[in-house]
Design a protein around this motif. Structure first.
Motif, PDB file in Angstrom:
ATOM      1  N   MET A   1       0.728  -1.071   0.188  1.00 42.31           N
ATOM      2  CA  MET A   1       0.110   0.302  -0.117  1.00 42.31           C
ATOM      3  C   MET A   1       0.758   1.376  -0.385  1.00 42.31           C
ATOM      4  SD  MET A   1      -3.115   1.135   1.391  1.00 42.31           S
ATOM      5  CE  MET A   1      -4.151   2.286   1.625  1.00 42.31           C
ATOM      6  N   ALA A   2       0.549   2.298  -0.495  1.00 45.39           N
ATOM      7  CA  ALA A   2       1.158   3.450  -0.924  1.00 45.39           C
ATOM      8  C   ALA A   2       1.391   4.018   0.319  1.00 45.39           C
ATOM      9  CB  ALA A   2       0.948   4.061  -2.278  1.00 45.39           C
ATOM     10  N   THR A   3       2.412   5.286   0.737  1.00 43.53           N
ATOM     11  CA  THR A   3       1.994   6.075   1.595  1.00 43.53           C
ATOM     12  C   THR A   3       1.176   7.134   1.032  1.00 43.53           C
ATOM     13  OG1 THR A   3       4.486   7.312   1.075  1.00 43.53           O
ATOM     14  CG2 THR A   3       4.231   5.621   2.305  1.00 43.53           C
ATOM     15  N   ILE A   4       1.194   8.051   2.351  1.00 40.62           N
ATOM     16  CA  ILE A   4      -0.084   9.388   2.470  1.00 40.62           C
ATOM     17  C   ILE A   4       1.072  10.032   1.055  1.00 40.62           C
ATOM     18  CG2 ILE A   4      -1.303  11.369   3.562  1.00 40.62           C
ATOM     19  CD1 ILE A   4      -2.775   8.429   3.590  1.00 40.62           C
ATOM     20  N   SER A   5       2.154  10.679   1.296  1.00 37.72           N
ATOM     21  CA  SER A   5       2.341  11.425   0.857  1.00 37.72           C
ATOM     22  C   SER A   5       2.807  10.964  -0.412  1.00 37.72           C
ATOM     23  CB  SER A   5       4.114  11.142   1.183  1.00 37.72           C
ATOM     24  OG  SER A   5       5.303  12.765   1.028  1.00 37.72           O
ATOM     25  N   GLU A   6       3.624   9.299  -0.895  1.00 33.40           N
ATOM     26  CA  GLU A   6       3.265   8.647  -2.626  1.00 33.40           C
ATOM     27  C   GLU A   6       1.737   9.475  -3.327  1.00 33.40           C
ATOM     28  OE1 GLU A   6       6.045   5.202  -2.188  1.00 33.40           O
ATOM     29  OE2 GLU A   6       4.035   4.987  -1.189  1.00 33.40           O
ATOM     30  N   ALA A   7       0.796   8.569  -2.416  1.00 36.09           N
ATOM     31  CA  ALA A   7      -0.460   8.940  -3.335  1.00 36.09           C
ATOM     32  C   ALA A   7      -0.905  10.147  -3.646  1.00 36.09           C
ATOM     33  CB  ALA A   7      -1.663   8.775  -2.344  1.00 36.09           C
ATOM     34  N   VAL A   8      -0.173  11.826  -2.575  1.00 38.14           N
ATOM     35  CA  VAL A   8      -0.785  13.141  -3.166  1.00 38.14           C
ATOM     36  C   VAL A   8       0.597  13.275  -4.376  1.00 38.14           C
ATOM     37  CG1 VAL A   8       0.146  15.549  -1.876  1.00 38.14           C
ATOM     38  CG2 VAL A   8      -1.082  13.565  -0.700  1.00 38.14           C
ATOM     39  N   GLY A   9       1.779  12.413  -4.151  1.00 39.80           N
ATOM     40  CA  GLY A   9       2.801  12.629  -5.283  1.00 39.80           C
ATOM     41  C   GLY A   9       2.310  12.114  -6.486  1.00 39.80           C
ATOM     42  N   TRP A  10       2.147  11.143  -6.429  1.00 34.03           N
ATOM     43  CA  TRP A  10       1.192  10.958  -7.771  1.00 34.03           C
ATOM     44  C   TRP A  10      -0.196  11.911  -8.183  1.00 34.03           C
ATOM     45  CZ3 TRP A  10       0.190   4.884  -5.431  1.00 34.03           C
ATOM     46  CH2 TRP A  10       1.251   4.854  -5.032  1.00 34.03           C
ATOM     47  N   LEU A  11      -0.860  12.237  -7.367  1.00 33.57           N
ATOM     48  CA  LEU A  11      -2.752  12.689  -7.291  1.00 33.57           C
ATOM     49  C   LEU A  11      -1.367  14.523  -8.238  1.00 33.57           C
ATOM     50  CD1 LEU A  11      -5.395  14.094  -7.108  1.00 33.57           C
ATOM     51  CD2 LEU A  11      -4.490  14.494  -4.823  1.00 33.57           C
ATOM     52  N   THR A  12      -0.480  14.853  -7.338  1.00 40.39           N
ATOM     53  CA  THR A  12       0.067  16.346  -8.082  1.00 40.39           C
ATOM     54  C   THR A  12       0.720  16.028  -9.392  1.00 40.39           C
ATOM     55  OG1 THR A  12       0.234  16.775  -5.644  1.00 40.39           O
ATOM     56  CG2 THR A  12       1.851  17.533  -7.729  1.00 40.39           C
ATOM     57  N   GLN A  13       1.447  15.288  -9.289  1.00 41.29           N
ATOM     58  CA  GLN A  13       1.596  14.124 -10.649  1.00 41.29           C
ATOM     59  C   GLN A  13       0.126  13.947 -11.758  1.00 41.29           C
ATOM     60  OE1 GLN A  13       3.803  10.675 -11.493  1.00 41.29           O
ATOM     61  NE2 GLN A  13       5.011  11.368 -12.764  1.00 41.29           N
ATOM     62  N   LEU A  14       0.054  13.403 -11.904  1.00 42.65           N
ATOM     63  CA  LEU A  14      -1.236  13.406 -12.261  1.00 42.65           C
ATOM     64  C   LEU A  14      -2.258  15.025 -13.543  1.00 42.65           C
ATOM     65  CD1 LEU A  14      -2.708   9.860 -10.805  1.00 42.65           C
ATOM     66  CD2 LEU A  14      -1.597  10.080 -12.979  1.00 42.65           C
ATOM     67  N   ARG A  15      -2.265  15.421 -11.917  1.00 42.61           N
ATOM     68  CA  ARG A  15      -3.087  16.651 -12.262  1.00 42.61           C
ATOM     69  C   ARG A  15      -2.448  17.580 -13.030  1.00 42.61           C
ATOM     70  NH1 ARG A  15      -7.702  18.880  -8.746  1.00 42.61           N
ATOM     71  NH2 ARG A  15      -8.119  16.988  -7.875  1.00 42.61           N
ATOM     72  N   THR A  16      -0.945  17.879 -12.850  1.00 40.78           N
ATOM     73  CA  THR A  16      -0.131  18.264 -13.943  1.00 40.78           C
ATOM     74  C   THR A  16      -0.221  18.089 -15.234  1.00 40.78           C
ATOM     75  OG1 THR A  16       1.175  18.994 -11.755  1.00 40.78           O
ATOM     76  CG2 THR A  16       2.511  18.666 -13.651  1.00 40.78           C
ATOM     77  N   GLN A  17       0.117  16.622 -15.532  1.00 40.36           N
ATOM     78  CA  GLN A  17      -0.174  16.354 -16.312  1.00 40.36           C
ATOM     79  C   GLN A  17      -1.094  16.054 -17.304  1.00 40.36           C
ATOM     80  OE1 GLN A  17      -0.029  11.749 -15.877  1.00 40.36           O
ATOM     81  NE2 GLN A  17       2.343  11.655 -16.083  1.00 40.36           N
ATOM     82  N   LYS A  18      -2.626  16.334 -16.731  1.00 41.82           N
ATOM     83  CA  LYS A  18      -3.978  16.643 -16.860  1.00 41.82           C
ATOM     84  C   LYS A  18      -4.146  18.253 -17.484  1.00 41.82           C
ATOM     85  CE  LYS A  18      -8.619  16.928 -16.099  1.00 41.82           C
ATOM     86  NZ  LYS A  18      -8.975  18.475 -16.770  1.00 41.82           N
ATOM     87  N   ALA A  19      -3.608  18.915 -16.937  1.00 42.81           N
ATOM     88  CA  ALA A  19      -4.013  20.403 -17.261  1.00 42.81           C
ATOM     89  C   ALA A  19      -2.782  20.946 -18.363  1.00 42.81           C
ATOM     90  CB  ALA A  19      -3.262  20.809 -16.002  1.00 42.81           C
ATOM     91  N   LEU A  20      -1.132  19.846 -18.420  1.00 44.24           N
ATOM     92  CA  LEU A  20      -0.884  20.271 -19.380  1.00 44.24           C
ATOM     93  C   LEU A  20      -1.435  19.461 -21.052  1.00 44.24           C
ATOM     94  CD1 LEU A  20       2.986  18.790 -18.582  1.00 44.24           C
ATOM     95  CD2 LEU A  20       2.205  20.798 -19.006  1.00 44.24           C
ATOM     96  N   LEU A  21      -2.392  18.462 -20.973  1.00 42.53           N
ATOM     97  CA  LEU A  21      -2.741  18.325 -22.277  1.00 42.53           C
ATOM     98  C   LEU A  21      -3.958  19.139 -22.249  1.00 42.53           C
ATOM     99  CD1 LEU A  21      -2.991  14.666 -21.057  1.00 42.53           C
ATOM    100  CD2 LEU A  21      -1.543  15.430 -23.271  1.00 42.53           C
ATOM    101  N   ASP A  22      -4.994  19.307 -21.135  1.00 40.77           N
ATOM    102  CA  ASP A  22      -5.740  20.334 -21.241  1.00 40.77           C
ATOM    103  C   ASP A  22      -4.959  21.029 -22.448  1.00 40.77           C
ATOM    104  OD1 ASP A  22      -7.545  19.038 -20.372  1.00 40.77           O
ATOM    105  OD2 ASP A  22      -7.287  20.085 -18.557  1.00 40.77           O
ATOM    106  N   ALA A  23      -4.121  21.843 -21.999  1.00 41.91           N
ATOM    107  CA  ALA A  23      -3.422  23.328 -22.512  1.00 41.91           C
ATOM    108  C   ALA A  23      -3.189  23.040 -24.284  1.00 41.91           C
ATOM    109  CB  ALA A  23      -2.173  23.671 -21.502  1.00 41.91           C
ATOM    110  N   GLU A  24      -2.797  21.943 -24.396  1.00 44.42           N
ATOM    111  CA  GLU A  24      -1.850  21.116 -25.468  1.00 44.42           C
ATOM    112  C   GLU A  24      -3.526  20.720 -25.964  1.00 44.42           C
ATOM    113  OE1 GLU A  24      -0.610  17.450 -27.400  1.00 44.42           O
ATOM    114  OE2 GLU A  24      -0.202  17.832 -25.484  1.00 44.42           O
ATOM    115  N   TYR A  25      -5.100  20.660 -25.942  1.00 49.70           N
ATOM    116  CA  TYR A  25      -5.496  20.191 -26.620  1.00 49.70           C
ATOM    117  C   TYR A  25      -6.410  21.470 -27.056  1.00 49.70           C
ATOM    118  CZ  TYR A  25     -10.271  20.172 -27.719  1.00 49.70           C
ATOM    119  OH  TYR A  25     -11.952  20.255 -28.490  1.00 49.70           O
ATOM    120  N   LYS A  26      -6.436  22.683 -25.634  1.00 49.42           N
ATOM    121  CA  LYS A  26      -6.813  24.111 -25.993  1.00 49.42           C
ATOM    122  C   LYS A  26      -6.179  25.156 -27.559  1.00 49.42           C
ATOM    123  CE  LYS A  26      -9.182  26.174 -22.514  1.00 49.42           C
ATOM    124  NZ  LYS A  26      -8.687  27.289 -21.794  1.00 49.42           N
ATOM    125  N   GLU A  27      -4.753  24.713 -28.016  1.00 48.10           N
ATOM    126  CA  GLU A  27      -3.845  25.268 -28.408  1.00 48.10           C
ATOM    127  C   GLU A  27      -4.037  24.629 -29.977  1.00 48.10           C
ATOM    128  OE1 GLU A  27       0.409  25.638 -29.097  1.00 48.10           O
ATOM    129  OE2 GLU A  27       0.005  25.538 -26.915  1.00 48.10           O
TER     130      GLU A  27
END
Length: 127
Positions: A1-27
Protein backbone atom coordinates in the motif's frame (compact mmCIF):
# COMPACT_ATOMS: atom_id res chain seq x y z
CA UNK A 1 0.00 0.00 0.00
CA UNK A 2 1.20 3.48 -0.89
CA UNK A 3 1.94 6.04 1.75
CA UNK A 4 -0.14 9.22 1.99
CA UNK A 5 2.84 11.18 0.71
CA UNK A 6 3.18 8.90 -2.32
CA UNK A 7 -0.55 9.11 -3.11
CA UNK A 8 -0.50 12.92 -2.90
CA UNK A 9 2.63 12.92 -5.08
CA UNK A 10 0.86 10.82 -7.72
CA UNK A 11 -2.17 13.08 -7.52
CA UNK A 12 0.05 16.12 -8.07
CA UNK A 13 1.79 14.47 -11.01
CA UNK A 14 -1.47 13.35 -12.66
CA UNK A 15 -3.12 16.75 -12.25
CA UNK A 16 -0.06 18.39 -13.80
CA UNK A 17 -0.17 15.95 -16.73
CA UNK A 18 -3.87 16.63 -17.20
CA UNK A 19 -3.35 20.41 -17.15
CA UNK A 20 -0.62 20.09 -19.80
CA UNK A 21 -2.90 17.94 -21.97
CA UNK A 22 -5.78 20.40 -21.53
CA UNK A 23 -3.53 23.30 -22.56
CA UNK A 24 -2.20 21.34 -25.54
CA UNK A 25 -5.75 20.45 -26.60
CA UNK A 26 -6.88 24.09 -26.35
CA UNK A 27 -3.94 25.19 -28.47
CA UNK A 28 -4.49 22.51 -31.12
CA UNK A 29 -8.27 23.04 -31.20
CA UNK A 30 -8.08 26.86 -31.57
CA UNK A 31 -7.58 26.96 -35.36
CA UNK A 32 -10.31 24.35 -35.82
CA UNK A 33 -12.69 26.34 -33.61
CA UNK A 34 -11.91 29.46 -35.66
CA UNK A 35 -12.80 27.62 -38.89
CA UNK A 36 -16.01 26.27 -37.31
CA UNK A 37 -17.01 29.78 -36.25
CA UNK A 38 -16.38 31.20 -39.74
CA UNK A 39 -18.46 28.48 -41.40
CA UNK A 40 -21.27 28.91 -38.85
CA UNK A 41 -21.29 32.68 -39.42
CA UNK A 42 -21.39 32.20 -43.19
CA UNK A 43 -24.27 29.72 -42.92
CA UNK A 44 -26.22 32.03 -40.59
CA UNK A 45 -25.68 34.96 -42.95
CA UNK A 46 -26.93 32.89 -45.88
CA UNK A 47 -29.98 31.76 -43.89
CA UNK A 48 -30.75 35.39 -43.02
CA UNK A 49 -30.36 36.46 -46.64
CA UNK A 50 -32.60 33.64 -47.90
CA UNK A 51 -35.09 33.91 -45.05
CA UNK A 52 -34.82 30.25 -44.08
CA UNK A 53 -34.47 28.61 -40.68
CA UNK A 54 -32.59 25.46 -41.68
CA UNK A 55 -30.69 23.58 -44.37
CA UNK A 56 -31.09 19.81 -44.62
CA UNK A 57 -28.26 18.02 -46.41
CA UNK A 58 -26.87 14.52 -46.77
CA UNK A 59 -24.29 15.46 -44.15
CA UNK A 60 -26.83 16.68 -41.63
CA UNK A 61 -29.13 19.55 -40.86
CA UNK A 62 -28.12 22.99 -39.65
CA UNK A 63 -30.77 25.16 -38.09
CA UNK A 64 -31.12 28.45 -36.27
CA UNK A 65 -32.13 28.67 -32.65
CA UNK A 66 -32.42 31.59 -30.26
CA UNK A 67 -30.49 31.61 -27.00
CA UNK A 68 -31.48 34.19 -24.45
CA UNK A 69 -29.57 35.28 -21.38
CA UNK A 70 -30.65 37.73 -18.73
CA UNK A 71 -28.42 39.45 -16.18
CA UNK A 72 -29.01 42.08 -13.54
CA UNK A 73 -26.09 44.47 -13.09
CA UNK A 74 -28.21 46.87 -10.97
CA UNK A 75 -30.11 44.63 -8.54
CA UNK A 76 -31.37 47.45 -6.35
CA UNK A 77 -32.95 49.30 -9.30
CA UNK A 78 -34.54 46.07 -10.48
CA UNK A 79 -35.93 45.22 -7.03
CA UNK A 80 -37.24 48.77 -6.55
CA UNK A 81 -39.10 48.44 -9.84
CA UNK A 82 -40.48 45.02 -8.87
CA UNK A 83 -41.76 46.29 -5.52
CA UNK A 84 -43.14 49.57 -6.86
CA UNK A 85 -45.08 47.88 -9.67
CA UNK A 86 -45.89 44.59 -7.92
CA UNK A 87 -44.18 42.55 -10.69
CA UNK A 88 -43.00 39.69 -8.48
CA UNK A 89 -43.60 37.26 -11.36
CA UNK A 90 -40.35 38.60 -12.85
CA UNK A 91 -38.40 36.93 -10.03
CA UNK A 92 -37.18 33.39 -9.65
CA UNK A 93 -37.68 31.97 -6.18
CA UNK A 94 -35.09 29.54 -4.85
CA UNK A 95 -33.42 28.96 -1.52
CA UNK A 96 -30.12 30.70 -0.89
CA UNK A 97 -27.66 28.01 0.23
CA UNK A 98 -25.72 30.09 2.78
CA UNK A 99 -28.90 31.52 4.30
CA UNK A 100 -30.44 28.04 4.58
CA UNK A 101 -27.28 26.75 6.26
CA UNK A 102 -27.39 29.63 8.76
CA UNK A 103 -31.10 29.13 9.36
CA UNK A 104 -30.63 25.40 9.96
CA UNK A 105 -27.69 26.03 12.29
CA UNK A 106 -29.62 28.63 14.28
CA UNK A 107 -33.01 26.93 14.40
CA UNK A 108 -32.11 23.25 14.18
CA UNK A 109 -34.55 22.60 11.33
CA UNK A 110 -35.13 23.53 7.71
CA UNK A 111 -37.90 25.76 6.40
CA UNK A 112 -40.83 23.81 4.93
CA UNK A 113 -40.36 22.66 1.34
CA UNK A 114 -36.56 22.79 1.40
CA UNK A 115 -34.26 19.78 0.92
CA UNK A 116 -30.68 19.93 2.13
CA UNK A 117 -27.83 17.50 1.57
CA UNK A 118 -24.09 17.44 1.95
CA UNK A 119 -21.41 15.18 0.52
CA UNK A 120 -17.80 14.72 1.46
CA UNK A 121 -15.42 15.36 -1.41
CA UNK A 122 -11.66 15.08 -1.52
CA UNK A 123 -10.04 18.37 -2.49
CA UNK A 124 -6.45 19.02 -3.42
CA UNK A 125 -4.20 22.03 -3.31
CA UNK A 126 -0.71 22.08 -4.78
CA UNK A 127 2.16 22.64 -2.38
Amino acid sequence: MATISEAVGWLTQLRTQKALLDAEYKEKAAPINDKIQKIECALLAKMQKEGVDSYKTGHGTVYKSMRTSVSCPDKSAFMDYIKKNNFFELLEVRPLKTAIEEFNAGHGFLPPGVDYSQEVKLNFRKA
